[in-house]
Scaffold this motif. Structure first.
Motif, mmCIF file in Angstrom:
data_model
loop_
_atom_site.group_PDB
_atom_site.id
_atom_site.type_symbol
_atom_site.label_atom_id
_atom_site.label_comp_id
_atom_site.label_asym_id
_atom_site.label_seq_id
_atom_site.Cartn_x
_atom_site.Cartn_y
_atom_site.Cartn_z
ATOM 1 N N LYS A 58 -3.444 -0.604 -7.056
ATOM 2 C CA LYS A 58 -2.029 -0.942 -7.205
ATOM 3 C C LYS A 58 -1.679 -1.923 -6.103
ATOM 4 O O LYS A 58 -2.009 -1.688 -4.944
ATOM 5 C CB LYS A 58 -1.221 0.326 -6.980
ATOM 6 N N LEU A 59 -1.004 -2.979 -6.482
ATOM 7 C CA LEU A 59 -0.546 -3.887 -5.430
ATOM 8 C C LEU A 59 0.800 -4.482 -5.787
ATOM 9 O O LEU A 59 1.095 -4.755 -6.948
ATOM 10 C CB LEU A 59 -1.581 -4.988 -5.164
ATOM 11 N N SER A 60 1.629 -4.644 -4.771
ATOM 12 C CA SER A 60 2.896 -5.367 -4.919
ATOM 13 C C SER A 60 2.756 -6.622 -4.076
ATOM 14 O O SER A 60 2.379 -6.533 -2.909
ATOM 15 C CB SER A 60 4.071 -4.558 -4.372
ATOM 16 N N PHE A 96 2.214 -17.518 3.088
ATOM 17 C CA PHE A 96 1.923 -17.759 1.668
ATOM 18 C C PHE A 96 2.385 -16.553 0.857
ATOM 19 O O PHE A 96 3.263 -16.650 0.010
ATOM 20 C CB PHE A 96 0.431 -18.059 1.504
ATOM 21 N N HIS A 97 1.798 -15.383 1.118
ATOM 22 C CA HIS A 97 2.301 -14.173 0.463
ATOM 23 C C HIS A 97 1.823 -12.945 1.212
ATOM 24 O O HIS A 97 0.954 -13.028 2.078
ATOM 25 C CB HIS A 97 1.884 -14.096 -1.014
ATOM 26 N N SER A 98 2.426 -11.813 0.900
ATOM 27 C CA SER A 98 1.980 -10.519 1.419
ATOM 28 C C SER A 98 1.773 -9.585 0.244
ATOM 29 O O SER A 98 2.444 -9.703 -0.782
ATOM 30 C CB SER A 98 3.035 -9.902 2.340
ATOM 31 N N LYS A 99 0.833 -8.665 0.427
ATOM 32 C CA LYS A 99 0.605 -7.670 -0.617
ATOM 33 C C LYS A 99 0.508 -6.295 0.004
ATOM 34 O O LYS A 99 -0.154 -6.124 1.024
ATOM 35 C CB LYS A 99 -0.715 -7.853 -1.368
ATOM 36 N N LEU A 100 1.180 -5.368 -0.615
ATOM 37 C CA LEU A 100 1.006 -3.963 -0.256
ATOM 38 C C LEU A 100 -0.086 -3.419 -1.164
ATOM 39 O O LEU A 100 0.044 -3.470 -2.384
ATOM 40 C CB LEU A 100 2.324 -3.213 -0.485
ATOM 41 N N ARG A 215 -5.726 5.084 0.825
ATOM 42 C CA ARG A 215 -6.009 3.965 1.724
ATOM 43 C C ARG A 215 -4.989 2.887 1.422
ATOM 44 O O ARG A 215 -5.089 2.153 0.453
ATOM 45 C CB ARG A 215 -7.425 3.419 1.515
ATOM 46 N N TRP A 216 -3.945 2.852 2.266
ATOM 47 C CA TRP A 216 -2.867 1.887 2.072
ATOM 48 C C TRP A 216 -2.932 0.848 3.188
ATOM 49 O O TRP A 216 -3.242 1.168 4.349
ATOM 50 C CB TRP A 216 -1.495 2.583 2.120
ATOM 51 N N SER A 217 -2.630 -0.369 2.806
ATOM 52 C CA SER A 217 -2.595 -1.428 3.823
ATOM 53 C C SER A 217 -1.680 -2.540 3.346
ATOM 54 O O SER A 217 -1.312 -2.591 2.166
ATOM 55 C CB SER A 217 -4.002 -1.968 4.073
ATOM 56 N N ILE A 218 -1.326 -3.391 4.270
ATOM 57 C CA ILE A 218 -0.619 -4.620 3.902
ATOM 58 C C ILE A 218 -1.516 -5.786 4.302
ATOM 59 O O ILE A 218 -2.100 -5.781 5.391
ATOM 60 C CB ILE A 218 0.780 -4.730 4.548
ATOM 61 N N ILE A 219 -1.637 -6.756 3.394
ATOM 62 C CA ILE A 219 -2.400 -7.971 3.704
ATOM 63 C C ILE A 219 -1.439 -9.148 3.583
ATOM 64 O O ILE A 219 -0.851 -9.362 2.519
ATOM 65 C CB ILE A 219 -3.580 -8.186 2.740
ATOM 66 N N SER A 220 -1.269 -9.881 4.686
ATOM 67 C CA SER A 220 -0.398 -11.056 4.675
ATOM 68 C C SER A 220 -1.256 -12.300 4.867
ATOM 69 O O SER A 220 -2.165 -12.308 5.692
ATOM 70 C CB SER A 220 0.626 -10.972 5.802
ATOM 71 N N CYS A 221 -0.931 -13.325 4.098
ATOM 72 C CA CYS A 221 -1.728 -14.545 4.127
ATOM 73 C C CYS A 221 -0.858 -15.696 4.615
ATOM 74 O O CYS A 221 0.291 -15.832 4.194
ATOM 75 C CB CYS A 221 -2.237 -14.868 2.735
ATOM 76 N N TYR A 222 -1.439 -16.493 5.482
ATOM 77 C CA TYR A 222 -0.699 -17.583 6.118
ATOM 78 C C TYR A 222 -1.428 -18.901 5.918
ATOM 79 O O TYR A 222 -2.657 -18.949 5.833
ATOM 80 C CB TYR A 222 -0.561 -17.303 7.618
ATOM 81 N N SER A 223 -0.631 -19.961 5.904
ATOM 82 C CA SER A 223 -1.167 -21.309 5.775
ATOM 83 C C SER A 223 -0.443 -22.207 6.768
ATOM 84 O O SER A 223 0.707 -21.939 7.111
ATOM 85 C CB SER A 223 -0.917 -21.804 4.346
ATOM 86 N N SER A 224 -1.116 -23.257 7.226
ATOM 87 C CA SER A 224 -0.439 -24.233 8.084
ATOM 88 C C SER A 224 0.420 -25.145 7.212
ATOM 89 O O SER A 224 0.060 -25.420 6.067
ATOM 90 C CB SER A 224 -1.459 -25.109 8.807
#
Ligand SMILES: O=C(O)CCC(=O)C(=O)O
Ligand SMILES: [Fe+2]
Length: 278
Positions: A58-60, A96-100, A215-224
């Protein structure tokens, strides 16, 4: 005052990832986890992604970081300074985006071997060295509950081909197997509050969660800001982050995530065949 030590920067460039222990305090992590559990918008906007065996992750996913506790984390000085030091550009950092990510006990699915740039190439981002992911564990992640696995140094392979593996996009398995002959597979076993920061070309995967623990985490993605994407309709990726002090995570009032621009599955180029696979 630099946020990362010279050794951390060196490790990142050599290995393609670093782990920062206690990146979030226990109180910050608890607040993030409570929000993840209670926020109806996060729950209602969760997508189910099938792995090859039918198990579901599951991801948001949302683009613009808001005035909620996840927005404050992803815009916090500590995250943005670390990211700025590791991205190959002096331009400003954009989100760019984050996902739970919610990998539930017994049902949480696996992720196939992939590079995040394998997805983001489809967005036509130009520079993989200007894209990075920050994963913050909201619960402990270990071998039993399907923690992230990485191939140390694999970001130096450059982008490898990706094709569909079930509903997911997976890296060319021949290249993965070759890499594993000489490169180390690392299980990133981390505690709640620890951060794993990794390069967009680092090969990684995770196994299903067969344990009794989430196992829950947040992944955030960044760009210049200097990194252009020619096939991306969201706009956050080209908007410099409005940085907030670290105290915002705990002390600022957290607005509901109601206005967040959540991803709908049909709109994600990474989930569609483009004819560029293989
Ligand atoms: O959370 C995981 O196990 C992996 C997720 C991942 O790599 C991704 O969403 O790109
Ligand atoms: Fe990934």
């Amino acid at each position: 005052m630099p946020n990362l030590s010279p050794k951390q920067v060196e490790d990142f460039h050599r290995d393609g990832f670093i782990v920062i222990k206690n990146f979030c305090s226990a109180a910050e992590t608890q607040k993030l986890l409570n929000t993840a559990i209670e926020d109806r918008n996060l729950i209602n906007n969760a997508l189910d992604l099938n792995d090859q065996t039918g198990k579901k992750t599951k991801l948001s996913l949302w683009f613009k970081p808001g005035k909620d506790v996840f927005g404050y984390l992803t815009r916090s000085k500590k995250v943005i300074e670390a990211v700025a030091e590791l991205l190959d550009s002096d331009a400003q950092v954009c989100h760019f985006h984050s996902k739970l990510m919610q990998k539930e006990p017994k049902v949480g699915g696996a992720w196939e071997w992939h590079q995040d740039y394998g997805y983001w190439y489809k967005n036509q981002f130009m520079f993989p060295d200007q894209l990075i992911s920050v994963m913050v564990a909201l619960t402990p992640a270990n071998k039993a509950n399907g923690c992230l696995q990485v191939i140390k140094g694999s970001h130096k392979l450059g982008r490898v081909n990706h094709g569909f593996a079930g509903e997911q996009v997976g890296a060319d398995i021949a290249m993965v197997e070759n890499a594993l002959k000489t490169m180390e597979l690392v299980y990133s076993e981390i505690e709640a509050g620890d951060a794993l920061i990794f390069h967009s070309n680092l090969l990684h995967r995770s196994e299903a969660n067969l344990s009794d623990h989430p196992r829950w985490s947040i992944i955030s993605c960044y760009s210049s800001q200097s990194n252009l994407a020619y096939n991306e309709t969201s706009t956050s990726w080209k908007t410099p982050v409005d940085v907030v002090p670290n105290e915002a995570i705990l002390n600022w009032e957290s607005a509901p995530t109601v206005d967040a621009d959540f991803l709908k599955k049909e709109n994600d180029p990474a989930l569609k065949a483009t004819g560029w696979e293989g």
